[in-house]
Design an enzyme around this catalytic site. Structure first.
Site, PDB file in Angstrom:
ATOM      1  N   LEU A 108      44.241  40.977  39.357  1.00 14.66           N
ATOM      2  CA  LEU A 108      42.898  41.229  39.722  1.00 14.66           C
ATOM      3  C   LEU A 108      42.446  41.303  37.765  1.00 14.66           C
ATOM      4  O   LEU A 108      41.681  40.462  36.742  1.00 14.66           O
ATOM      5  CB  LEU A 108      41.331  41.073  40.457  1.00 14.66           C
ATOM      6  N   TYR A 109      42.255  43.185  37.739  1.00 19.30           N
ATOM      7  CA  TYR A 109      42.016  43.808  36.900  1.00 19.30           C
ATOM      8  C   TYR A 109      42.724  43.239  35.375  1.00 19.30           C
ATOM      9  O   TYR A 109      42.200  42.690  34.109  1.00 19.30           O
ATOM     10  CB  TYR A 109      41.497  45.386  36.829  1.00 19.30           C
ATOM     11  N   GLY A 110      44.433  43.689  35.907  1.00 24.25           N
ATOM     12  CA  GLY A 110      44.915  43.250  34.498  1.00 24.25           C
ATOM     13  C   GLY A 110      44.867  41.394  34.111  1.00 24.25           C
ATOM     14  O   GLY A 110      44.800  41.636  32.643  1.00 24.25           O
TER      15      GLY A 110
END
Length: 250
Positions: free
Chosen positions: A157-159
């Site tokens: 999600l973050y990446g």
């Protein structure tokens, strides 16, 4: 040769009440910029502003909740007012970085990550870059992450949100670069901040995978941002600068 001096320029730094953002705000102010410290926490924001002013710098706090598009655009307009009609430098630093299995991510988490990490920079650039282009100059730096460059367990999600920011960096360089607005990104590795304190030893384990073998201090990331927004980087456009202790190099 280009200079690191920023005297006479107005810089808006998001997520500037702590960590990398606060270190960046302090550095840009030391180099002469009028820094607009944006964030949600007014007490922390006022503290950053007070520290800058105590050293003879110029700074103002601007409250903003970057999860709402309308609030983001209001931030841009308020920053222009406080800057005397202009913003010359934009540092898109605000963001969140939840880690965990893809199947555990809730719909609200996905929406919030993309609202803060992707949509907020998009709306700020939409509001501020055209005026920079009209004046024939400006600098934008987006703060990404090393895990936008490779697949990492628990960081889908973050990446992925930061991978979107890296593509936007290149697209904006193509769009606004011909009119004098330089758009670049920094790609930090693990950094010791208030936000990563909860990671404990995991942060050191992650950092140990890089040649530097340690987490960065916020000031080390700020120095890279300070270079990219300055005239010293006058021929740098659309670059993704790793500041990760060498992690993505090995």
């Amino acid at each position: 040769m280009g200079s690191l001096d920023l005297t006479g320029r107005v810089a808006l730094v998001t997520g500037a009440t702590s960590g990398i953002g606060a270190a960046t705000a302090e550095l840009l102010a030391q180099r002469g910029a009028h820094v607009l410290v944006a964030g949600r926490d007014s007490s922390r924001g006022d503290s950053v502003v007070a520290a800058i002013r105590a050293r003879g710098g110029k700074a103002d706090f601007v409250a903003a909740d970057l999860r709402e598009a309308q609030s983001v655009r209001q931030l841009a307009r308020r920053a222009v007012e406080l800057g005397g009609g202009r913003v010359d430098i934009l540092v898109n630093n605000a963001g969140i970085y939840p880690f965990g299995p893809t199947e555990k991510a809730t719909e609200s988490e996905v929406d919030t990550v993309y609202a803060l990490n992707v949509k907020a920079p998009f709306h700020l650039v939409a509001e501020l870059a055209p005026a920079m282009a009209e004046r024939g100059g400006g600098a934008i730096v987006n703060v990404s992450t090393m895990v936008a460059a490779y697949g990492a367990l628990g960081m889908a999600l973050y990446g992925s949100s930061k991978a979107a920011v890296e593509l936007l960096t290149k697209a904006w360089a193509a769009e606004y670069g011909p009119r004098g607005v330089r758009v670049n990104a920094v790609r930090p590795g693990p950094v010791r901040t208030e936000g990563t304190a909860g990671m404990g030893d995991d942060l050191s384990v992650l950092a140990a995978q890089a040649p530097a073998g340690r987490p960065a201090e916020p000031q080390e990331i700020a120095e890279a941002i300070g270079y990219l927004v300055s005239d010293a980087a006058s021929f740098v456009q659309g670059a993704l600068l790793p500041v990760d202790g060498g992690r993505t190099a090995v």
